[in-house]
Design a protein around this motif. Structure first.
Motif, PDB file in Angstrom:
ATOM      1  N   ILE A 145       0.845  -1.190   0.000  1.00  0.00           N
ATOM      2  CA  ILE A 145       0.000   0.000   0.000  1.00  0.00           C
ATOM      3  C   ILE A 145       0.886   1.246   0.000  1.00  0.00           C
ATOM      4  N   LEU A 146       0.735   2.080  -1.029  1.00  0.00           N
ATOM      5  CA  LEU A 146       1.500   3.314  -1.136  1.00  0.00           C
ATOM      6  C   LEU A 146       0.740   4.503  -0.566  1.00  0.00           C
ATOM      7  N   SER A 147      -0.578   4.489  -0.695  1.00  0.00           N
ATOM      8  CA  SER A 147      -1.389   5.583  -0.163  1.00  0.00           C
ATOM      9  C   SER A 147      -2.778   5.069   0.183  1.00  0.00           C
ATOM     10  N   HIS A 148      -3.392   5.723   1.159  1.00  0.00           N
ATOM     11  CA  HIS A 148      -4.732   5.371   1.624  1.00  0.00           C
ATOM     12  C   HIS A 148      -5.457   6.677   1.923  1.00  0.00           C
ATOM     13  N   GLU A 149      -6.441   7.022   1.096  1.00  0.00           N
ATOM     14  CA  GLU A 149      -7.156   8.287   1.242  1.00  0.00           C
ATOM     15  C   GLU A 149      -8.612   8.022   1.606  1.00  0.00           C
ATOM     16  N   MET A 150      -9.046   8.614   2.709  1.00  0.00           N
ATOM     17  CA  MET A 150     -10.464   8.598   3.057  1.00  0.00           C
ATOM     18  C   MET A 150     -11.141   9.716   2.270  1.00  0.00           C
ATOM     19  N   ARG A 151     -11.925   9.364   1.263  1.00  0.00           N
ATOM     20  CA  ARG A 151     -12.538  10.359   0.398  1.00  0.00           C
ATOM     21  C   ARG A 151     -13.837  10.903   0.982  1.00  0.00           C
ATOM     22  N   THR A 152     -14.552  10.056   1.685  1.00  0.00           N
ATOM     23  CA  THR A 152     -15.785  10.451   2.354  1.00  0.00           C
ATOM     24  C   THR A 152     -16.078   9.401   3.409  1.00  0.00           C
ATOM     25  N   LEU A 153     -17.107   9.579   4.171  1.00  0.00           N
ATOM     26  CA  LEU A 153     -17.413   8.626   5.241  1.00  0.00           C
ATOM     27  C   LEU A 153     -17.650   7.240   4.652  1.00  0.00           C
ATOM     28  N   GLY A 154     -16.766   6.312   4.982  1.00  0.00           N
ATOM     29  CA  GLY A 154     -16.951   4.927   4.558  1.00  0.00           C
ATOM     30  C   GLY A 154     -16.381   4.570   3.206  1.00  0.00           C
ATOM     31  N   ILE A 155     -15.699   5.489   2.528  1.00  0.00           N
ATOM     32  CA  ILE A 155     -15.094   5.181   1.224  1.00  0.00           C
ATOM     33  C   ILE A 155     -13.632   5.603   1.233  1.00  0.00           C
ATOM     34  N   ALA A 156     -12.764   4.660   0.852  1.00  0.00           N
ATOM     35  CA  ALA A 156     -11.330   4.936   0.762  1.00  0.00           C
ATOM     36  C   ALA A 156     -10.825   4.586  -0.628  1.00  0.00           C
ATOM     37  N   VAL A 157      -9.835   5.342  -1.082  1.00  0.00           N
ATOM     38  CA  VAL A 157      -9.143   5.042  -2.335  1.00  0.00           C
ATOM     39  C   VAL A 157      -7.727   4.613  -1.967  1.00  0.00           C
ATOM     40  N   ILE A 158      -7.371   3.413  -2.389  1.00  0.00           N
ATOM     41  CA  ILE A 158      -6.082   2.816  -2.026  1.00  0.00           C
ATOM     42  C   ILE A 158      -5.237   2.630  -3.274  1.00  0.00           C
ATOM     43  N   ARG A 159      -4.001   3.062  -3.216  1.00  0.00           N
ATOM     44  CA  ARG A 159      -3.045   2.774  -4.289  1.00  0.00           C
ATOM     45  C   ARG A 159      -1.996   1.817  -3.751  1.00  0.00           C
ATOM     46  N   ALA A 160      -1.699   0.774  -4.518  1.00  0.00           N
ATOM     47  CA  ALA A 160      -0.726  -0.236  -4.093  1.00  0.00           C
ATOM     48  C   ALA A 160       0.158  -0.620  -5.271  1.00  0.00           C
ATOM     49  N   ARG A 161       1.387  -1.022  -4.961  1.00  0.00           N
ATOM     50  CA  ARG A 161       2.323  -1.445  -6.002  1.00  0.00           C
ATOM     51  C   ARG A 161       2.556  -2.944  -5.883  1.00  0.00           C
ATOM     52  N   LEU A 162       2.346  -3.643  -7.007  1.00  0.00           N
ATOM     53  CA  LEU A 162       2.510  -5.094  -7.040  1.00  0.00           C
ATOM     54  C   LEU A 162       3.977  -5.460  -7.146  1.00  0.00           C
ATOM     55  N   ASN A 163       4.315  -6.635  -6.589  1.00  0.00           N
ATOM     56  CA  ASN A 163       5.722  -7.030  -6.534  1.00  0.00           C
ATOM     57  C   ASN A 163       6.239  -7.585  -7.852  1.00  0.00           C
ATOM     58  N   TYR A 164       5.346  -8.070  -8.707  1.00  0.00           N
ATOM     59  CA  TYR A 164       5.743  -8.573 -10.017  1.00  0.00           C
ATOM     60  C   TYR A 164       4.792  -8.019 -11.069  1.00  0.00           C
ATOM     61  N   GLN A 165       5.212  -8.140 -12.326  1.00  0.00           N
ATOM     62  CA  GLN A 165       4.346  -7.710 -13.412  1.00  0.00           C
ATOM     63  C   GLN A 165       2.994  -8.416 -13.307  1.00  0.00           C
ATOM     64  N   TYR A 166       1.940  -7.647 -13.401  1.00  0.00           N
ATOM     65  CA  TYR A 166       0.595  -8.184 -13.167  1.00  0.00           C
ATOM     66  C   TYR A 166      -0.265  -7.953 -14.402  1.00  0.00           C
ATOM     67  N   PRO A 167      -0.670  -9.006 -15.080  1.00  0.00           N
ATOM     68  CA  PRO A 167      -1.466  -8.845 -16.305  1.00  0.00           C
ATOM     69  C   PRO A 167      -2.949  -8.632 -16.001  1.00  0.00           C
ATOM     70  N   PHE A 168      -3.500  -7.520 -16.464  1.00  0.00           N
ATOM     71  CA  PHE A 168      -4.936  -7.293 -16.350  1.00  0.00           C
ATOM     72  C   PHE A 168      -5.362  -6.299 -17.412  1.00  0.00           C
TER      73      PHE A 168
END
Length: 373
Positions: A145-168
């Motif tokens: 987890i690189l960042s965790h933002e509480m945008r409003t009551l009960g909703i968070a936006v999380i940014r995370a960096r994967l350890n290996y290349q991730y296909p999606f």
């Protein structure tokens, strides 16, 4: 194999409702106590659904070719629970014992033989897919987890960096697990297109009784680790047959996969116009509007329309997102994502308004991205 007998017998068994999974897991744990840890109490709703899905798929084995992709994905995805080929016979034995219990005198040697054959066929598809997948990808990826933002009551936006290349692909989702709730996995959509820095964005709404969503929203911190399963789902992706302008309708955190599609279009070079209608009950629920407004300012081809349905003090567009969206429908393909209730109601309104079925895209399996169900 008498496929009609399979269907009829499962129909009879399913009439017993909640007693069916209760008996199934009682037998499974009694005969194989070592698998109990794979089905913790926190997974009660998921494991009950598993029994129902298992019976339904096996009893429709005559249409196996239609569900092979689903079974293959299940086989690959179950690797994260440490499921291997030795566990399938145990599940089969518990299923047969459950059928015998609820069918009573209707359980015959011929029916037992057909159920055994059908289960073995389904299980083999899943086992083969899992074995093939293990050669090319891990059962899960680690993501810091690189960042965790509480945008409003009960909703968070999380940014995370994967350890290996991730296909999606944008529009897909993956099962997520967090150390504070071990062995609990829930599906969340990616709110971005693939990036060179290997990061992903997750929009998480805290759900009543949601053991993982509450932990992610209220407890997750920078530097902690998530586990991320393989990406799944194709219904919300941009396929080659989807040409021209797009109309997107988002409800709540259902915005996540649609935002990922917008990011994909921006990366590939805009060749189409996108109208993104974002619905919320109250203005405070427009948790990502600042980021969306910035994207719209940077990309003239993107039109973002926030719509609020239950806030009398909101000065912008009021009403239901689908009604506002239909005012601007010009024959485009329509992408819909939100809660199950929102998605069903929206698709119904679109069909009533004359939007062709083949131009409506929504994910029936994970319509509410980030749900705990």
């Amino acid at each position: 194999m008498d496929t009609q007998a399979l269907k009829d017998s499962w129909h009879l068994v399913s009439r017993s409702g909640d007693q069916v999974p209760l008996y199934f897991y009682s037998v499974l744990f009694l005969m194989n106590p070592d698998v109990r840890d794979m089905f913790p109490v926190s997974m009660a709703r998921q494991r009950d659904k598993l029994v129902g899905a298992l019976g339904k798929v096996i009893s429709n084995v005559d249409r196996i070719e239609e569900v092979v992709p689903v079974l293959q994905q299940l086989g690959r995805d179950h690797r994260k629970f440490a499921v291997n080929s030795t566990h399938y016979p145990a599940v089969g034995q518990a299923l047969l014992a459950t059928l015998e219990h609820f069918l009573g005198d209707r359980w015959t040697p011929a029916l037992a033989h057909d159920w055994t054959q059908a289960y073995n066929l389904v299980a083999q598809v899943m086992i083969d897919a899992a074995n093939d997948s293990s050669k090319v990808s891990p059962p899960w990826w680690e993501a810091e987890i690189l960042s965790h933002e509480m945008r409003t009551l009960g909703i968070a936006v999380i940014r995370a960096r994967l350890n290996y290349q991730y296909p999606f692909r944008p529009g897909q989702s993956a099962s997520i697990s967090y150390a504070m709730r071990p062995r609990v996995w829930r599906f969340y959509s990616f709110a971005n297109a693939p990036r060179q820095d290997n990061t992903i964005d997750l929009h998480v709404r805290m759900v009543d009784g949601g053991v993982l969503s509450s932990a992610l929203v209220m407890g997750a911190r920078r530097g902690e680790m998530l586990r991320v399963g393989a990406a799944v789902g194709e219904r919300l992706t941009l396929t080659a047959d989807v040409q021209g302008d797009l109309l997107m309708i988002a409800g709540g955190t259902g915005l996540a996969p649609l935002k990922g599609l917008v990011e994909q279009i921006a990366y590939e070079g805009p060749t189409r116009r996108v109208d993104l209608v974002v619905g919320a009950r109250h203005s405070r629920d427009l948790y990502d509007y600042e980021a969306l407004a910035k994207m719209a300012a940077e990309h003239p081809w993107l039109n973002v329309v926030p719509v609020v349905s239950h806030d009398p003090f909101y000065r912008g567009t009021r009403g239901y997102a689908v009604d506002v969206a239909l005012q601007g429908w010009r024959g485009q393909h329509v992408y819909v994502c939100g809660s199950e209730e929102m998605a069903q109601a929206t698709v119904g309104r679109l069909l009533d308004a004359g939007v062709p079925t083949e131009q409506i895209h929504f994910d029936e399996f994970t319509s509410d991205k980030g749900r705990e169900s």
